[in-house]
Design a protein around this motif. Structure first.
Motif, mmCIF file in Angstrom:
data_model
loop_
_atom_site.group_PDB
_atom_site.id
_atom_site.type_symbol
_atom_site.label_atom_id
_atom_site.label_comp_id
_atom_site.label_asym_id
_atom_site.label_seq_id
_atom_site.Cartn_x
_atom_site.Cartn_y
_atom_site.Cartn_z
ATOM 1 N N GLY A 171 0.771 -1.233 0.000
ATOM 2 C CA GLY A 171 0.000 0.000 0.000
ATOM 3 C C GLY A 171 0.799 1.278 0.000
ATOM 4 N N CYS A 172 2.111 1.197 -0.166
ATOM 5 C CA CYS A 172 2.931 2.411 -0.191
ATOM 6 C C CYS A 172 2.723 3.162 -1.506
ATOM 7 C CB CYS A 172 4.403 2.071 -0.009
ATOM 8 S SG CYS A 172 4.810 1.508 1.658
ATOM 9 N N LYS A 173 2.663 4.488 -1.404
ATOM 10 C CA LYS A 173 2.379 5.323 -2.575
ATOM 11 C C LYS A 173 3.605 6.073 -3.089
ATOM 12 C CE LYS A 173 -2.065 4.495 -2.114
ATOM 13 N NZ LYS A 173 -2.799 3.606 -3.055
ATOM 14 N N SER A 174 4.569 6.332 -2.204
ATOM 15 C CA SER A 174 5.721 7.130 -2.632
ATOM 16 C C SER A 174 6.966 6.706 -1.875
ATOM 17 C CB SER A 174 5.458 8.628 -2.411
ATOM 18 O OG SER A 174 5.232 8.900 -1.043
ATOM 19 N N VAL A 175 8.106 7.163 -2.383
ATOM 20 C CA VAL A 175 9.396 6.840 -1.777
ATOM 21 C C VAL A 175 10.164 8.141 -1.572
ATOM 22 C CG1 VAL A 175 10.403 6.395 -4.058
ATOM 23 C CG2 VAL A 175 11.555 5.537 -2.011
ATOM 24 N N LEU A 176 10.865 8.252 -0.441
ATOM 25 C CA LEU A 176 11.623 9.448 -0.090
ATOM 26 C C LEU A 176 13.103 9.095 -0.038
ATOM 27 C CD1 LEU A 176 11.263 12.455 0.867
ATOM 28 C CD2 LEU A 176 11.361 11.558 3.209
ATOM 29 N N GLY A 177 13.917 9.893 -0.700
ATOM 30 C CA GLY A 177 15.354 9.684 -0.694
ATOM 31 C C GLY A 177 16.077 10.939 -0.252
ATOM 32 N N MET A 178 17.314 10.779 0.208
ATOM 33 C CA MET A 178 18.141 11.907 0.624
ATOM 34 C C MET A 178 19.433 11.877 -0.176
ATOM 35 S SD MET A 178 17.586 11.520 4.743
ATOM 36 C CE MET A 178 18.452 13.036 5.141
ATOM 37 N N VAL A 179 19.861 13.049 -0.654
ATOM 38 C CA VAL A 179 21.062 13.093 -1.482
ATOM 39 C C VAL A 179 21.875 14.331 -1.129
ATOM 40 C CG1 VAL A 179 19.810 14.233 -3.357
ATOM 41 C CG2 VAL A 179 21.949 13.069 -3.844
ATOM 42 N N SER A 180 23.176 14.142 -0.999
ATOM 43 C CA SER A 180 24.070 15.256 -0.698
ATOM 44 C C SER A 180 24.328 16.077 -1.957
ATOM 45 C CB SER A 180 25.396 14.726 -0.149
ATOM 46 O OG SER A 180 26.331 15.777 -0.021
ATOM 47 N N GLU A 181 24.368 17.388 -1.778
ATOM 48 C CA GLU A 181 24.616 18.275 -2.909
ATOM 49 C C GLU A 181 25.978 18.011 -3.545
ATOM 50 O OE1 GLU A 181 23.830 22.918 -3.295
ATOM 51 O OE2 GLU A 181 25.701 22.484 -2.240
ATOM 52 N N ASP A 182 26.934 17.508 -2.771
ATOM 53 C CA ASP A 182 28.262 17.231 -3.310
ATOM 54 C C ASP A 182 28.294 15.992 -4.199
ATOM 55 O OD1 ASP A 182 29.336 19.402 -2.015
ATOM 56 O OD2 ASP A 182 29.895 18.269 -0.236
ATOM 57 N N ASN A 183 27.282 15.140 -4.073
ATOM 58 C CA ASN A 183 27.267 13.884 -4.828
ATOM 59 C C ASN A 183 26.436 14.069 -6.096
ATOM 60 O OD1 ASN A 183 27.304 11.267 -5.728
ATOM 61 N ND2 ASN A 183 26.647 10.363 -3.786
ATOM 62 N N TRP A 184 27.060 14.708 -7.094
ATOM 63 C CA TRP A 184 26.303 15.056 -8.292
ATOM 64 C C TRP A 184 25.883 13.824 -9.093
ATOM 65 C CZ3 TRP A 184 23.311 18.733 -9.338
ATOM 66 C CH2 TRP A 184 22.865 18.941 -10.636
ATOM 67 N N SER A 185 26.666 12.763 -9.070
ATOM 68 C CA SER A 185 26.272 11.547 -9.787
ATOM 69 C C SER A 185 24.991 10.970 -9.187
ATOM 70 C CB SER A 185 27.395 10.510 -9.749
ATOM 71 O OG SER A 185 27.689 10.126 -8.418
ATOM 72 N N SER A 186 24.852 11.035 -7.854
ATOM 73 C CA SER A 186 23.629 10.549 -7.211
ATOM 74 C C SER A 186 22.452 11.466 -7.529
ATOM 75 C CB SER A 186 23.840 10.458 -5.700
ATOM 76 O OG SER A 186 22.673 9.974 -5.057
ATOM 77 N N ILE A 187 22.696 12.777 -7.577
ATOM 78 C CA ILE A 187 21.630 13.717 -7.937
ATOM 79 C C ILE A 187 21.095 13.386 -9.324
ATOM 80 C CG2 ILE A 187 21.131 16.124 -8.520
ATOM 81 C CD1 ILE A 187 23.127 16.941 -6.355
ATOM 82 N N ARG A 188 21.986 13.218 -10.286
ATOM 83 C CA ARG A 188 21.565 12.888 -11.655
ATOM 84 C C ARG A 188 20.787 11.582 -11.681
ATOM 85 N NH1 ARG A 188 26.868 14.580 -13.313
ATOM 86 N NH2 ARG A 188 27.467 12.389 -13.384
ATOM 87 N N MET A 189 21.266 10.590 -10.927
ATOM 88 C CA MET A 189 20.601 9.291 -10.902
ATOM 89 C C MET A 189 19.175 9.428 -10.377
ATOM 90 S SD MET A 189 19.672 6.658 -8.582
ATOM 91 C CE MET A 189 20.803 6.705 -7.193
ATOM 92 N N HIS A 190 18.992 10.148 -9.271
ATOM 93 C CA HIS A 190 17.655 10.309 -8.705
ATOM 94 C C HIS A 190 16.724 11.056 -9.661
ATOM 95 C CE1 HIS A 190 19.466 9.102 -4.850
ATOM 96 N NE2 HIS A 190 18.229 8.901 -4.434
ATOM 97 N N LEU A 191 17.212 12.132 -10.275
ATOM 98 C CA LEU A 191 16.360 12.901 -11.178
ATOM 99 C C LEU A 191 15.970 12.079 -12.406
ATOM 100 C CD1 LEU A 191 18.088 16.418 -11.025
ATOM 101 C CD2 LEU A 191 16.069 15.622 -9.767
ATOM 102 N N ARG A 192 16.886 11.287 -12.913
ATOM 103 C CA ARG A 192 16.578 10.459 -14.087
ATOM 104 C C ARG A 192 15.579 9.360 -13.755
ATOM 105 N NH1 ARG A 192 22.884 10.006 -16.102
ATOM 106 N NH2 ARG A 192 22.982 12.054 -17.134
ATOM 107 N N LEU A 193 15.551 8.948 -12.491
ATOM 108 C CA LEU A 193 14.598 7.919 -12.075
ATOM 109 C C LEU A 193 13.241 8.482 -11.715
ATOM 110 C CD1 LEU A 193 16.915 5.664 -9.869
ATOM 111 C CD2 LEU A 193 15.937 5.095 -12.102
#
Length: 237
Positions: A171-193
């Motif tokens: 029954g879960c509707k959404s997922v919450l993630g945390m990303v450091s501003e210094d980790n640009w590869s992770s930022i790109r990954m989250h936005l692309r997903l």
């Protein structure tokens, strides 16, 4: 046989020492010195909260049949042996998460964990950030890590699909993630997903043994402005 906590700590220290030696060889003494200062004396960073609707499908993955690759939920500390070949320096972190009641799904290749996805409902107190992350009743908080050798492969999408399907059925509707501003590869990954900014960021301060966190709300889509964000990261780096 399961290793004791002391053995895991020794293994973690050895893995961190090896990592430091490699960094010294690859990036030089000045980089290692700056990183040592940030890790052990003073550090400031900004962490962004990102949310994704679980009803939005992931990109399709061409699954390659392989008898050596398996995805499953871990039984807890009984599965810690699987972290040793690739991710031994993650053991102490995962032990703490298991103590907090998180569930962890992992991708095994020939019995070794090469990627893992931890998830928990109703939020979590992050001991590292000294901050309580709160979730909606129908939301999960997650963290994901993929070993560098397997980045760019279908491993991440397969692991997310496996974990998200499990919680979607609950029954879960959404997922919450945390990303450091210094980790640009992770930022790109989250936005692309398909993750989007919640309009909340955390200012994390660390001064030797003292750590504190300050919340901030903001307007607009800061991380999607890749040029300005990347320029600021380069200036700060």
């Amino acid at each position: 046989m399961t290793h004791s906590s002391d053995e895991w700590r020794s293994s973690t220290i050895a893995a961190k020492l090896k990592k430091k030696i490699n960094e010294l060889h690859d990036r030089g003494f000045s980089y290692v010195l700056r990183k040592f200062w940030r890790d052990h004396f003073y550090k400031y960073e900004r962490v962004y909260l990102l949310r994704r609707d679980l009803s939005v499908p992931l990109p399709s993955v061409m699954r390659r049949s392989s008898s050596s690759k398996k995805i499953r939920f871990l039984a807890g500390k009984d599965d810690m042996e699987g972290f040793k070949p690739y991710l031994s320096d993650h053991c102490c972190h995962m032990e703490g998460l298991f103590d907090d009641g998180v569930q962890c799904a992992a991708t095994f290749v020939d019995g070794a964990i090469v990627a893992y996805l931890w998830m928990i409902r109703a939020g979590l107190y992050d001991k590292e950030l000294r901050y309580q992350v709160r979730c909606a009743p129908d939301e999960i908080l997650q963290g994901v890590y993929v070993h560098p050798d397997y980045r760019g492969s279908p491993v991440l999408l397969e692991l997310l699909a496996y974990g998200w399907d499990h919680y979607r059925q609950q029954g879960c509707k959404s997922v919450l993630g945390m990303v450091s501003e210094d980790n640009w590869s992770s930022i790109r990954m989250h936005l692309r997903l398909g993750f989007h900014e919640t309009g909340q960021r955390l200012h994390i301060y660390k001064l030797t043994a003292l750590r504190w966190t300050r919340e901030e709300s903001y307007q607009g889509q800061y991380l999607t402005d890749e040029k300005s964000c990347q320029n600021e990261i380069e200036l700060r780096g």
